[in-house]
Design a protein around this motif. Structure first.
Motif, PDB file in Angstrom:
ATOM      1  N   HIS A 239      -3.403   3.072 -13.532  1.00 19.46           N
ATOM      2  CA  HIS A 239      -4.016   2.443 -12.084  1.00 19.46           C
ATOM      3  C   HIS A 239      -2.792   2.760 -11.336  1.00 19.46           C
ATOM      4  CE1 HIS A 239      -5.799  -0.023 -15.470  1.00 19.46           C
ATOM      5  NE2 HIS A 239      -6.697  -0.521 -14.659  1.00 19.46           N
ATOM      6  N   ILE A 240      -3.233   2.810  -9.833  1.00 20.85           N
ATOM      7  CA  ILE A 240      -2.276   2.793  -8.330  1.00 20.85           C
ATOM      8  C   ILE A 240      -2.868   2.257  -7.227  1.00 20.85           C
ATOM      9  CG2 ILE A 240      -2.423   5.289  -9.053  1.00 20.85           C
ATOM     10  CD1 ILE A 240      -4.094   6.622  -6.618  1.00 20.85           C
ATOM     11  N   CYS A 241      -2.033   1.694  -6.349  1.00 18.19           N
ATOM     12  CA  CYS A 241      -2.019   0.989  -5.604  1.00 18.19           C
ATOM     13  C   CYS A 241      -2.252   1.914  -3.969  1.00 18.19           C
ATOM     14  CB  CYS A 241      -1.125   0.951  -5.033  1.00 18.19           C
ATOM     15  SG  CYS A 241      -1.137  -0.973  -3.992  1.00 18.19           S
ATOM     16  N   VAL A 242      -3.019   1.935  -3.773  1.00 11.32           N
ATOM     17  CA  VAL A 242      -4.515   2.691  -2.857  1.00 11.32           C
ATOM     18  C   VAL A 242      -4.234   1.865  -1.913  1.00 11.32           C
ATOM     19  CG1 VAL A 242      -6.171   3.819  -1.501  1.00 11.32           C
ATOM     20  CG2 VAL A 242      -5.229   4.461  -4.204  1.00 11.32           C
ATOM     21  N   ASP A 243      -3.316   2.979  -0.381  1.00 13.08           N
ATOM     22  CA  ASP A 243      -2.852   1.779   0.750  1.00 13.08           C
ATOM     23  C   ASP A 243      -4.877   1.374   1.702  1.00 13.08           C
ATOM     24  OD1 ASP A 243      -2.461   1.698   4.048  1.00 13.08           O
ATOM     25  OD2 ASP A 243      -0.286   1.906   2.852  1.00 13.08           O
ATOM     26  N   SER A 244      -4.630   0.194   1.731  1.00 15.94           N
ATOM     27  CA  SER A 244      -5.457  -0.548   2.336  1.00 15.94           C
ATOM     28  C   SER A 244      -5.813   0.103   3.894  1.00 15.94           C
ATOM     29  CB  SER A 244      -4.813  -1.977   2.969  1.00 15.94           C
ATOM     30  OG  SER A 244      -4.202  -2.277   3.644  1.00 15.94           O
ATOM     31  N   ASP A 245      -5.289   0.958   4.106  1.00 14.13           N
ATOM     32  CA  ASP A 245      -5.543   1.508   5.677  1.00 14.13           C
ATOM     33  C   ASP A 245      -5.652   3.018   5.554  1.00 14.13           C
ATOM     34  OD1 ASP A 245      -6.915   2.040   8.321  1.00 14.13           O
ATOM     35  OD2 ASP A 245      -4.480   1.841   8.501  1.00 14.13           O
ATOM     36  N   PRO A 246      -6.542   3.448   4.357  1.00 14.54           N
ATOM     37  CA  PRO A 246      -6.563   5.052   3.423  1.00 14.54           C
ATOM     38  C   PRO A 246      -6.873   6.171   5.261  1.00 14.54           C
ATOM     39  CG  PRO A 246      -8.266   4.068   3.113  1.00 14.54           C
ATOM     40  CD  PRO A 246      -7.415   3.343   3.409  1.00 14.54           C
ATOM     41  N   GLU A 247      -5.971   7.308   5.094  1.00 13.87           N
ATOM     42  CA  GLU A 247      -6.889   8.305   5.855  1.00 13.87           C
ATOM     43  C   GLU A 247      -7.117   9.442   4.917  1.00 13.87           C
ATOM     44  OE1 GLU A 247      -2.760   8.740   8.549  1.00 13.87           O
ATOM     45  OE2 GLU A 247      -2.091   8.564   6.625  1.00 13.87           O
ATOM     46  N   PHE A 248      -7.690  10.231   5.422  1.00 17.87           N
ATOM     47  CA  PHE A 248      -8.714  11.763   4.641  1.00 17.87           C
ATOM     48  C   PHE A 248      -7.818  12.696   5.294  1.00 17.87           C
ATOM     49  CE2 PHE A 248     -11.937   8.515   6.181  1.00 17.87           C
ATOM     50  CZ  PHE A 248     -11.663   7.205   4.809  1.00 17.87           C
TER      51      PHE A 248
ATOM     52  N   CYS B   3      -3.360  -4.968  -4.020  1.00 20.81           N
ATOM     53  CA  CYS B   3      -2.079  -4.508  -5.061  1.00 20.81           C
ATOM     54  C   CYS B   3      -0.911  -4.867  -3.515  1.00 20.81           C
ATOM     55  CB  CYS B   3      -1.746  -3.723  -5.668  1.00 20.81           C
ATOM     56  SG  CYS B   3      -2.418  -2.292  -4.776  1.00 20.81           S
ATOM     57  N   VAL B   4       0.801  -4.822  -3.597  1.00 13.66           N
ATOM     58  CA  VAL B   4       1.602  -4.645  -3.032  1.00 13.66           C
ATOM     59  C   VAL B   4       2.714  -3.555  -3.861  1.00 13.66           C
ATOM     60  CG1 VAL B   4       2.662  -6.495  -3.056  1.00 13.66           C
ATOM     61  CG2 VAL B   4       2.995  -5.746  -1.146  1.00 13.66           C
ATOM     62  N   VAL B   5       3.603  -3.109  -2.665  1.00 12.84           N
ATOM     63  CA  VAL B   5       4.717  -2.218  -3.370  1.00 12.84           C
ATOM     64  C   VAL B   5       5.410  -2.620  -2.460  1.00 12.84           C
ATOM     65  CG1 VAL B   5       5.649  -0.216  -2.844  1.00 12.84           C
ATOM     66  CG2 VAL B   5       3.672   0.166  -3.567  1.00 12.84           C
ATOM     67  N   CYS B   6       6.988  -3.307  -3.328  1.00 10.47           N
ATOM     68  CA  CYS B   6       7.742  -3.810  -2.614  1.00 10.47           C
ATOM     69  C   CYS B   6       9.007  -3.069  -3.083  1.00 10.47           C
ATOM     70  CB  CYS B   6       7.970  -5.546  -3.295  1.00 10.47           C
ATOM     71  SG  CYS B   6       6.136  -6.635  -3.092  1.00 10.47           S
ATOM     72  N   SER B   7      10.252  -3.683  -2.187  1.00 11.90           N
ATOM     73  CA  SER B   7      11.470  -3.374  -2.478  1.00 11.90           C
ATOM     74  C   SER B   7      12.539  -4.150  -2.181  1.00 11.90           C
ATOM     75  CB  SER B   7      12.458  -1.824  -1.802  1.00 11.90           C
ATOM     76  OG  SER B   7      11.677  -1.791  -0.251  1.00 11.90           O
ATOM     77  N   ALA B   8      13.615  -4.177  -2.621  1.00  7.40           N
ATOM     78  CA  ALA B   8      14.554  -5.377  -2.370  1.00  7.40           C
ATOM     79  C   ALA B   8      16.285  -4.531  -3.001  1.00  7.40           C
ATOM     80  CB  ALA B   8      14.397  -6.823  -3.194  1.00  7.40           C
TER      81      ALA B   8
ATOM     82  N   SER C  63       0.695  -2.649   1.201  1.00  7.19           N
ATOM     83  CA  SER C  63      -0.113  -3.480   0.710  1.00  7.19           C
ATOM     84  C   SER C  63      -1.459  -1.904   0.529  1.00  7.19           C
ATOM     85  CB  SER C  63      -0.285  -4.691   0.739  1.00  7.19           C
ATOM     86  OG  SER C  63      -0.568  -4.648   2.686  1.00  7.19           O
ATOM     87  N   GLY C  64      -2.482  -2.535  -0.960  1.00  5.07           N
ATOM     88  CA  GLY C  64      -3.713  -2.000  -0.731  1.00  5.07           C
ATOM     89  C   GLY C  64      -4.277  -2.994  -1.523  1.00  5.07           C
ATOM     90  N   TYR C  65      -4.998  -1.557  -2.242  1.00  6.28           N
ATOM     91  CA  TYR C  65      -6.050  -2.125  -3.228  1.00  6.28           C
ATOM     92  C   TYR C  65      -5.643  -1.604  -4.774  1.00  6.28           C
ATOM     93  CZ  TYR C  65      -8.381  -4.502   0.981  1.00  6.28           C
ATOM     94  OH  TYR C  65      -8.354  -5.583   0.962  1.00  6.28           O
TER      95      TYR C  65
ATOM     96  N   LEU D 274      11.935  -1.665  -6.383  1.00  5.03           N
ATOM     97  CA  LEU D 274      11.537  -1.167  -5.898  1.00  5.03           C
ATOM     98  C   LEU D 274      10.797  -1.478  -7.502  1.00  5.03           C
ATOM     99  CD1 LEU D 274      10.439   0.689  -3.754  1.00  5.03           C
ATOM    100  CD2 LEU D 274       9.614   2.320  -5.535  1.00  5.03           C
ATOM    101  N   VAL D 275       8.610  -2.081  -6.793  1.00  2.00           N
ATOM    102  CA  VAL D 275       8.282  -2.629  -8.034  1.00  2.00           C
ATOM    103  C   VAL D 275       6.662  -2.561  -7.295  1.00  2.00           C
ATOM    104  CG1 VAL D 275       8.513  -5.049  -7.049  1.00  2.00           C
ATOM    105  CG2 VAL D 275       7.713  -4.557  -9.309  1.00  2.00           C
ATOM    106  N   MET D 276       5.768  -2.485  -8.153  1.00  2.00           N
ATOM    107  CA  MET D 276       4.270  -2.548  -7.623  1.00  2.00           C
ATOM    108  C   MET D 276       3.754  -3.825  -7.963  1.00  2.00           C
ATOM    109  SD  MET D 276       1.264  -2.154  -8.372  1.00  2.00           S
ATOM    110  CE  MET D 276       0.482  -0.939  -9.649  1.00  2.00           C
ATOM    111  N   VAL D 277       3.466  -4.609  -7.465  1.00  2.00           N
ATOM    112  CA  VAL D 277       2.833  -5.965  -8.128  1.00  2.00           C
ATOM    113  C   VAL D 277       1.870  -6.245  -8.017  1.00  2.00           C
ATOM    114  CG1 VAL D 277       2.735  -8.583  -7.523  1.00  2.00           C
ATOM    115  CG2 VAL D 277       4.950  -6.759  -6.378  1.00  2.00           C
ATOM    116  N   PRO D 278       0.406  -5.533  -9.342  1.00  2.00           N
ATOM    117  CA  PRO D 278      -0.880  -5.907  -8.723  1.00  2.00           C
ATOM    118  C   PRO D 278      -1.221  -7.218  -8.904  1.00  2.00           C
ATOM    119  CG  PRO D 278       0.228  -5.922 -10.929  1.00  2.00           C
ATOM    120  CD  PRO D 278       0.667  -5.796  -9.748  1.00  2.00           C
TER     121      PRO D 278
END
Length: 251
Positions: A201-210, A246-251, A185-187, A167-171
């Motif tokens: 730094h965190i990767c916040v989802d591009s479609d955030p909920e509240f 940013c995007v969080v990826c897995s393999a 993916s997000g920002y 797992l990796v977060m790619v900025p």
């Protein structure tokens, strides 16, 4: 079954009326079954919603059972959302939290606190010799980024488990590299540049909920979008003042 029965009855009432009265035009059929039929249809819609919810619960249980018996996999936080992607299992839901923006001390990282804490030994009260943890809000207009206003909204999170082992977060990328699967993916977000103390730094989802009813301007643990600045960071490929995805990826 009941809906079909009522429909058959209404149909034959119409046919009998046409034959008996020998109408030249097709009659408008109404019957005492119409109101009952609407009620049955409402119950049917509710039943379908319940079944869909039960199916989602069953799917999540299957994922959890499968992951529980399989030691492989990876865990990550989906910042800004309450649900995991379909292929991942929810470990717990919670709230993004961390140090207050102007505290010089305290932890430097953002945490995903669970929504159902379990306490150990404690001493209630305001002890100034302790560190403090606060909830998180967006202090970012970002309408053109997120598509809707996130200003002063409190931020949820969810901890997810995927069967992928890496797992990796790619900025600075909105898509994974070939051979990797996107988790979300997000920002890229962190603290404001003039606030004291470190902040991760965190990767916040591009479609955030509240978080419901969480729109007060508390100004505690605060998140801002990150922009690129040219200099030692080469431009191109980077662009001065452009918000970093940013995007969080897995393999």
């Amino acid at each position: 079954m009941y809906i079909n029965a009522f429909r058959v009855c209404a149909f034959w009432i119409c046919i009998i009326s046409m034959l008996h009265l020998e109408l030249a035009e097709e009659p408008v059929c109404t019957s005492r079954f119409d109101y009952d039929l609407k009620i049955v249809e409402k119950f049917y819609e509710m039943d379908q919603k319940i079944k869909r919810a039960e199916e989602e619960i069953r799917r999540q249980r299957q994922l959890i059972d499968r992951f529980s018996t399989d030691g492989s996999g990876s865990v990550y936080v989906r910042w800004g959302r309450n649900i995991c992607p379909e292929h991942a299992a929810v470990i717990y839901n919670g709230y993004v939290a961390g140090k207050k923006y102007d505290d010089e001390g305290g932890g430097s990282d953002s945490l995903c606190l669970p929504s159902d804490p379990v306490w150990s030994n404690y001493s209630d009260g305001d002890d100034r010799n302790r560190g403090f943890i606060y909830g998180t809000e967006f202090d970012e207009e970002g309408v053109n980024i997120f598509g809707y206003s996130v200003l002063q909204q409190d931020v949820p999170c969810v901890v997810c488990k995927t069967q992928k082992s890496a797992l990796v977060m790619v900025p600075a990328r909105a898509k994974c590299y070939p051979g990797w699967k996107e988790e979300y993916s997000g920002y890229l977000m962190s603290a404001y540049r003039s606030h004291p103390g470190p902040h991760n730094h965190i990767c916040v989802d591009s479609d955030p909920e509240f978080i419901p009813r969480g729109s007060n301007n508390d100004n505690e643990h605060i998140l801002y979008l990150m922009e690129a600045r040219c200099g030692s960071l080469p431009c191109p490929p980077y662009v001065e003042g452009r918000e970093l995805p940013c995007v969080v990826c897995s393999a």
